[in-house]
Design a protein around this motif. Sequence first.
Motif, mmCIF file in Angstrom:
data_model
loop_
_atom_site.group_PDB
_atom_site.id
_atom_site.type_symbol
_atom_site.label_atom_id
_atom_site.label_comp_id
_atom_site.label_asym_id
_atom_site.label_seq_id
_atom_site.Cartn_x
_atom_site.Cartn_y
_atom_site.Cartn_z
ATOM 1 N N LEU A 1 -2.743 3.829 -3.065
ATOM 2 C CA LEU A 1 -2.738 2.838 -4.129
ATOM 3 C C LEU A 1 -2.375 1.486 -3.533
ATOM 4 O O LEU A 1 -1.528 1.406 -2.646
ATOM 5 C CB LEU A 1 -1.774 3.233 -5.242
ATOM 6 C CG LEU A 1 -2.223 4.481 -6.012
ATOM 7 C CD1 LEU A 1 -1.507 5.707 -5.487
ATOM 8 C CD2 LEU A 1 -1.978 4.321 -7.505
ATOM 9 N N VAL A 2 -3.015 0.454 -4.021
ATOM 10 C CA VAL A 2 -2.834 -0.900 -3.490
ATOM 11 C C VAL A 2 -2.308 -1.784 -4.608
ATOM 12 O O VAL A 2 -2.903 -1.838 -5.695
ATOM 13 C CB VAL A 2 -4.170 -1.462 -2.957
ATOM 14 C CG1 VAL A 2 -3.985 -2.878 -2.444
ATOM 15 C CG2 VAL A 2 -4.737 -0.553 -1.869
ATOM 16 N N VAL B 1 0.852 -1.185 0.000
ATOM 17 C CA VAL B 1 0.000 0.000 0.000
ATOM 18 C C VAL B 1 0.886 1.233 0.000
ATOM 19 O O VAL B 1 1.880 1.293 0.735
ATOM 20 C CB VAL B 1 -0.918 0.016 1.245
ATOM 21 C CG1 VAL B 1 -1.818 1.244 1.239
ATOM 22 C CG2 VAL B 1 -1.745 -1.252 1.317
ATOM 23 N N SER B 2 0.542 2.220 -0.813
ATOM 24 C CA SER B 2 1.343 3.441 -0.879
ATOM 25 C C SER B 2 1.198 4.263 0.395
ATOM 26 O O SER B 2 0.255 4.095 1.174
ATOM 27 C CB SER B 2 0.917 4.290 -2.082
ATOM 28 O OG SER B 2 -0.353 4.885 -1.850
ATOM 29 N N ASP B 3 2.116 5.196 0.583
ATOM 30 C CA ASP B 3 2.023 6.163 1.662
ATOM 31 C C ASP B 3 0.926 7.168 1.317
ATOM 32 O O ASP B 3 0.469 7.259 0.168
ATOM 33 C CB ASP B 3 3.369 6.865 1.815
ATOM 34 C CG ASP B 3 3.499 7.622 3.124
ATOM 35 O OD1 ASP B 3 2.577 7.543 3.949
ATOM 36 O OD2 ASP B 3 4.517 8.313 3.317
ATOM 37 N N PHE B 4 0.504 7.956 2.306
ATOM 38 C CA PHE B 4 -0.488 9.000 2.054
ATOM 39 C C PHE B 4 0.134 10.216 1.369
ATOM 40 O O PHE B 4 -0.553 10.981 0.709
ATOM 41 C CB PHE B 4 -1.142 9.439 3.372
ATOM 42 C CG PHE B 4 -2.017 8.379 3.978
ATOM 43 C CD1 PHE B 4 -3.283 8.133 3.479
ATOM 44 C CD2 PHE B 4 -1.573 7.619 5.045
ATOM 45 C CE1 PHE B 4 -4.100 7.158 4.029
ATOM 46 C CE2 PHE B 4 -2.374 6.643 5.615
ATOM 47 C CZ PHE B 4 -3.637 6.409 5.101
ATOM 48 N N GLU B 5 1.438 10.395 1.544
ATOM 49 C CA GLU B 5 2.128 11.543 0.943
ATOM 50 C C GLU B 5 2.848 11.092 -0.308
ATOM 51 O O GLU B 5 3.577 10.102 -0.291
ATOM 52 C CB GLU B 5 3.135 12.147 1.927
ATOM 53 C CG GLU B 5 3.831 13.389 1.401
ATOM 54 C CD GLU B 5 4.758 14.015 2.435
ATOM 55 O OE1 GLU B 5 5.333 15.071 2.131
ATOM 56 O OE2 GLU B 5 4.907 13.434 3.526
ATOM 57 N N GLN B 6 2.655 11.815 -1.411
ATOM 58 C CA GLN B 6 3.238 11.434 -2.682
ATOM 59 C C GLN B 6 4.136 12.536 -3.228
ATOM 60 O O GLN B 6 3.691 13.664 -3.418
ATOM 61 C CB GLN B 6 2.125 11.149 -3.704
ATOM 62 C CG GLN B 6 1.210 10.006 -3.341
ATOM 63 C CD GLN B 6 1.875 8.654 -3.485
ATOM 64 O OE1 GLN B 6 2.881 8.523 -4.164
ATOM 65 N NE2 GLN B 6 1.325 7.644 -2.840
#
Length: 220
Positions: A200-201, A131-136
């Motif tokens: 994103l998963v 799962v991606s981090d909340f900060e991109q």
Amino acid sequence: MPVLTRGDSHMIVMPTTYSPKTVARSFNIVEELELSGRVLNVIYDSQTPRAAIIDADIEMFDGVPRHRVVAALDLQRKTHLGKDIVAVERCWEDANLIQVEGICVDPAERDKGLATRLYEALILKCGITLVSDFEQYDGGKMLWQKIARESDQIAVFVLDTEQSAFWPYDGSKVLYDGGCIPEEKIWSISPDQKCHGIVLVAENKQRASQLMEDATRSRI
């Protein structure tokens, strides 16, 4: 999910080398890669958790034998993201859910697909759902788009953790291909936080396809 190069001011501190003893004691070698005549190992420590790609050959650093790290992931095990993420799909109840908080690639090794190979090895060889981090940052955005667009082994989905629902939030689940979902629905640029709850998963595409087929049949 930040994608950083060594020297960035917001750099997540990661090792530049590992000793052979540390690799043997703490890591499993999950895949061996060849790159320009070199042998690289993907290593994973499930306890911490942490993952990296290292040179298989040992070099001497100030007279000490070490494995050079060419890429590394900063990971955190998760059972929930804000609301209970496991409740989004029952199939995640037994999933090994790991959030990517940062990836660092040696500048000399950039643009060689190592980040994608590291993701694929963890998902396919270790059974992990990433799962991606909340900060991109821009690098993270481009990496997820590249994986979604080009990987034939990883399925990427867009999840709103505040709604506990996948895009398009109508009970279905659409595979993200790097361009099929409006970008403004996924990414927000600081200080705008409207998409802060979006992650994103990444899952094994074969497993995800089977689960989606099973879910479709169950609704019929």
